[in-house]
Design a protein around this motif. Structure first.
Motif, PDB file in Angstrom:
ATOM      1  N   GLY A   1     120.218  38.854  76.038  1.00  0.00           N
ATOM      2  CA  GLY A   1     119.426  40.048  76.292  1.00  0.00           C
ATOM      3  C   GLY A   1     120.391  41.119  76.788  1.00  0.00           C
ATOM      4  N   ILE A   2     120.240  42.325  76.280  1.00  0.00           N
ATOM      5  CA  ILE A   2     121.210  43.376  76.623  1.00  0.00           C
ATOM      6  C   ILE A   2     120.529  44.740  76.618  1.00  0.00           C
ATOM      7  N   CYS A   3     120.987  45.617  77.501  1.00  0.00           N
ATOM      8  CA  CYS A   3     120.550  47.008  77.497  1.00  0.00           C
ATOM      9  C   CYS A   3     121.637  47.859  78.148  1.00  0.00           C
ATOM     10  N   GLU A   4     121.507  49.147  78.014  1.00  0.00           N
ATOM     11  CA  GLU A   4     122.465  50.083  78.607  1.00  0.00           C
ATOM     12  C   GLU A   4     121.814  50.834  79.756  1.00  0.00           C
ATOM     13  N   LEU A   5     122.588  51.052  80.809  1.00  0.00           N
ATOM     14  CA  LEU A   5     122.165  51.904  81.920  1.00  0.00           C
ATOM     15  C   LEU A   5     123.133  53.073  81.982  1.00  0.00           C
ATOM     16  N   ASN A   6     122.601  54.282  81.803  1.00  0.00           N
ATOM     17  CA  ASN A   6     123.412  55.488  81.940  1.00  0.00           C
ATOM     18  C   ASN A   6     123.411  55.852  83.418  1.00  0.00           C
ATOM     19  N   VAL A   7     124.580  55.766  84.070  1.00  0.00           N
ATOM     20  CA  VAL A   7     124.631  55.976  85.517  1.00  0.00           C
ATOM     21  C   VAL A   7     124.452  57.438  85.903  1.00  0.00           C
ATOM     22  N   THR A   8     124.609  58.343  84.957  1.00  0.00           N
ATOM     23  CA  THR A   8     124.407  59.766  85.232  1.00  0.00           C
ATOM     24  C   THR A   8     122.929  60.134  85.144  1.00  0.00           C
ATOM     25  N   THR A   9     122.296  59.799  84.008  1.00  0.00           N
ATOM     26  CA  THR A   9     120.890  60.159  83.802  1.00  0.00           C
ATOM     27  C   THR A   9     119.933  59.108  84.343  1.00  0.00           C
ATOM     28  N   LYS A  10     120.452  57.901  84.632  1.00  0.00           N
ATOM     29  CA  LYS A  10     119.676  56.740  85.095  1.00  0.00           C
ATOM     30  C   LYS A  10     118.753  56.179  84.010  1.00  0.00           C
ATOM     31  N   ALA A  11     118.946  56.593  82.752  1.00  0.00           N
ATOM     32  CA  ALA A  11     118.127  56.087  81.643  1.00  0.00           C
ATOM     33  C   ALA A  11     118.578  54.687  81.240  1.00  0.00           C
ATOM     34  N   ILE A  12     117.602  53.830  80.960  1.00  0.00           N
ATOM     35  CA  ILE A  12     117.874  52.493  80.441  1.00  0.00           C
ATOM     36  C   ILE A  12     117.484  52.505  78.970  1.00  0.00           C
ATOM     37  N   SER A  13     118.416  52.104  78.104  1.00  0.00           N
ATOM     38  CA  SER A  13     118.157  52.196  76.668  1.00  0.00           C
ATOM     39  C   SER A  13     118.793  51.033  75.911  1.00  0.00           C
ATOM     40  N   LYS A  14     118.562  51.020  74.613  1.00  0.00           N
ATOM     41  CA  LYS A  14     119.137  50.045  73.680  1.00  0.00           C
ATOM     42  C   LYS A  14     118.864  48.596  74.093  1.00  0.00           C
ATOM     43  N   LYS A  15     117.650  48.349  74.601  1.00  0.00           N
ATOM     44  CA  LYS A  15     117.263  46.994  75.022  1.00  0.00           C
ATOM     45  C   LYS A  15     116.997  46.153  73.778  1.00  0.00           C
ATOM     46  N   GLN A  16     117.617  44.983  73.728  1.00  0.00           N
ATOM     47  CA  GLN A  16     117.330  44.080  72.618  1.00  0.00           C
ATOM     48  C   GLN A  16     117.627  42.636  72.982  1.00  0.00           C
ATOM     49  N   SER A  17     117.061  41.740  72.183  1.00  0.00           N
ATOM     50  CA  SER A  17     117.343  40.312  72.248  1.00  0.00           C
ATOM     51  C   SER A  17     118.150  39.946  71.021  1.00  0.00           C
ATOM     52  N   ILE A  18     119.260  39.285  71.251  1.00  0.00           N
ATOM     53  CA  ILE A  18     120.043  38.736  70.147  1.00  0.00           C
ATOM     54  C   ILE A  18     119.897  37.219  70.259  1.00  0.00           C
ATOM     55  N   TYR A  19     119.210  36.638  69.294  1.00  0.00           N
ATOM     56  CA  TYR A  19     118.987  35.185  69.329  1.00  0.00           C
ATOM     57  C   TYR A  19     120.179  34.474  68.709  1.00  0.00           C
ATOM     58  N   VAL A  20     120.583  33.380  69.354  1.00  0.00           N
ATOM     59  CA  VAL A  20     121.813  32.681  68.985  1.00  0.00           C
ATOM     60  C   VAL A  20     121.499  31.224  68.635  1.00  0.00           C
ATOM     61  N   ILE A  21     122.059  30.784  67.528  1.00  0.00           N
ATOM     62  CA  ILE A  21     121.899  29.398  67.091  1.00  0.00           C
ATOM     63  C   ILE A  21     122.743  28.497  67.997  1.00  0.00           C
ATOM     64  N   PRO A  22     122.118  27.532  68.684  1.00  0.00           N
ATOM     65  CA  PRO A  22     122.916  26.632  69.521  1.00  0.00           C
ATOM     66  C   PRO A  22     123.759  25.708  68.640  1.00  0.00           C
ATOM     67  N   GLU A  23     125.038  25.587  68.964  1.00  0.00           N
ATOM     68  CA  GLU A  23     125.943  24.789  68.149  1.00  0.00           C
ATOM     69  C   GLU A  23     126.284  23.455  68.801  1.00  0.00           C
ATOM     70  N   ARG A  24     125.971  23.311  70.105  1.00  0.00           N
ATOM     71  CA  ARG A  24     126.372  22.102  70.833  1.00  0.00           C
ATOM     72  C   ARG A  24     125.193  21.371  71.459  1.00  0.00           C
ATOM     73  N   SER A  25     123.984  21.848  71.215  1.00  0.00           N
ATOM     74  CA  SER A  25     122.797  21.236  71.808  1.00  0.00           C
ATOM     75  C   SER A  25     121.559  21.611  71.011  1.00  0.00           C
ATOM     76  N   LYS A  26     120.444  21.024  71.415  1.00  0.00           N
ATOM     77  CA  LYS A  26     119.157  21.284  70.772  1.00  0.00           C
ATOM     78  C   LYS A  26     118.202  21.917  71.784  1.00  0.00           C
ATOM     79  N   ILE A  27     117.271  22.712  71.277  1.00  0.00           N
ATOM     80  CA  ILE A  27     116.240  23.314  72.129  1.00  0.00           C
ATOM     81  C   ILE A  27     115.104  22.296  72.263  1.00  0.00           C
ATOM     82  N   ASN A  28     114.787  21.928  73.497  1.00  0.00           N
ATOM     83  CA  ASN A  28     113.719  20.951  73.744  1.00  0.00           C
ATOM     84  C   ASN A  28     112.458  21.648  74.259  1.00  0.00           C
ATOM     85  N   LYS A  29     111.402  20.870  74.472  1.00  0.00           N
ATOM     86  CA  LYS A  29     110.129  21.421  74.931  1.00  0.00           C
ATOM     87  C   LYS A  29     110.272  22.110  76.294  1.00  0.00           C
ATOM     88  N   PHE A  30     111.004  21.508  77.219  1.00  0.00           N
ATOM     89  CA  PHE A  30     111.202  22.107  78.541  1.00  0.00           C
ATOM     90  C   PHE A  30     111.820  23.500  78.401  1.00  0.00           C
TER      91      PHE A  30
END
Length: 181
Positions: free
Chosen positions: A34-63
């Motif tokens: 998860g990533i976004c930008e904070l402009n320290v001058t204007t205090k605006a938060i922008s470019k929020k996004q989720s980049i989903y990543v394929i796990p290469e060393r493990s599996k996603i479980n129910k927990f």
């Protein structure tokens, strides 16, 4: 390194197990950046996004799915390899020249560990800001506290879903913005 008025706020979600019991042969893998930008001058938060990543060393479980909302199906549909995710961050955020931040050190350490393991260059600069420490020092506290409690300290509600990388990054950015006011 060029100076800029932008700080990148990052929050990771990773494969996880009940009671932190990592099964033999598996390792903690980043499954969302998860990533976004904070402009320290204007205090605006922008470019929020989720980049989903394929796990290469493990599996996603129910927990893990119950905690993060991230399913193997979501990763199958939207996930990219970690190396591609790093390239995307470099390209879209000019990340190697900016200060980056996270709530605590987990995000920084996990990025570094996974980059090292895979022989990939870290997409972020050397300049890391621990928002949890900034918060603790700002309030003169001796103990750390989680993201939700830190927001309550500022009389702010959590926006979005907790343990969504993009929402957690956005809320950490809100805390940092308040500290910088």
């Amino acid at each position: 390194m060029k100076t800029t008025n932008t700080i990148l706020i990052v929050d990771l979600e990773a494969t996880c197990w009940e009671n932190d019991r990592i099964p033999p042969g598996q390792k903690v893998d980043i499954i969302e950046i998860g990533i976004c930008e904070l402009n320290v001058t204007t205090k605006a938060i922008s470019k929020k996004q989720s980049i989903y990543v394929i796990p290469e060393r493990s599996k996603i479980n129910k927990f893990c799915t119950d905690l993060t909302g991230i399913t193997p199906q979501l990763i199958k549909e939207k996930g990219i390899h970690f190396e591609e995710a790093c390239e995307k961050i470099r390209d879209e955020y000019d990340s190697t020249s900016l200060t980056w931040a996270g709530f605590g050190n987990f995000d920084k350490e996990q990025i570094m560990e996974q980059c090292d393991y895979l022989g990939i260059e870290n997409p972020f600069s050397e300049n890391y800001l621990n928002v949890m420490n900034q918060f603790k020092n700002y309030h003169g506290l001796h103990k750390m506290m989680g993201l939700k409690r830190a927001l309550k300290f500022f009389n702010m509600d959590f926006e979005g879903n907790h343990h969504s990388g993009a929402d957690d990054a956005y809320n950490a950015a809100r805390i940092l913005r308040k500290i910088l006011e």
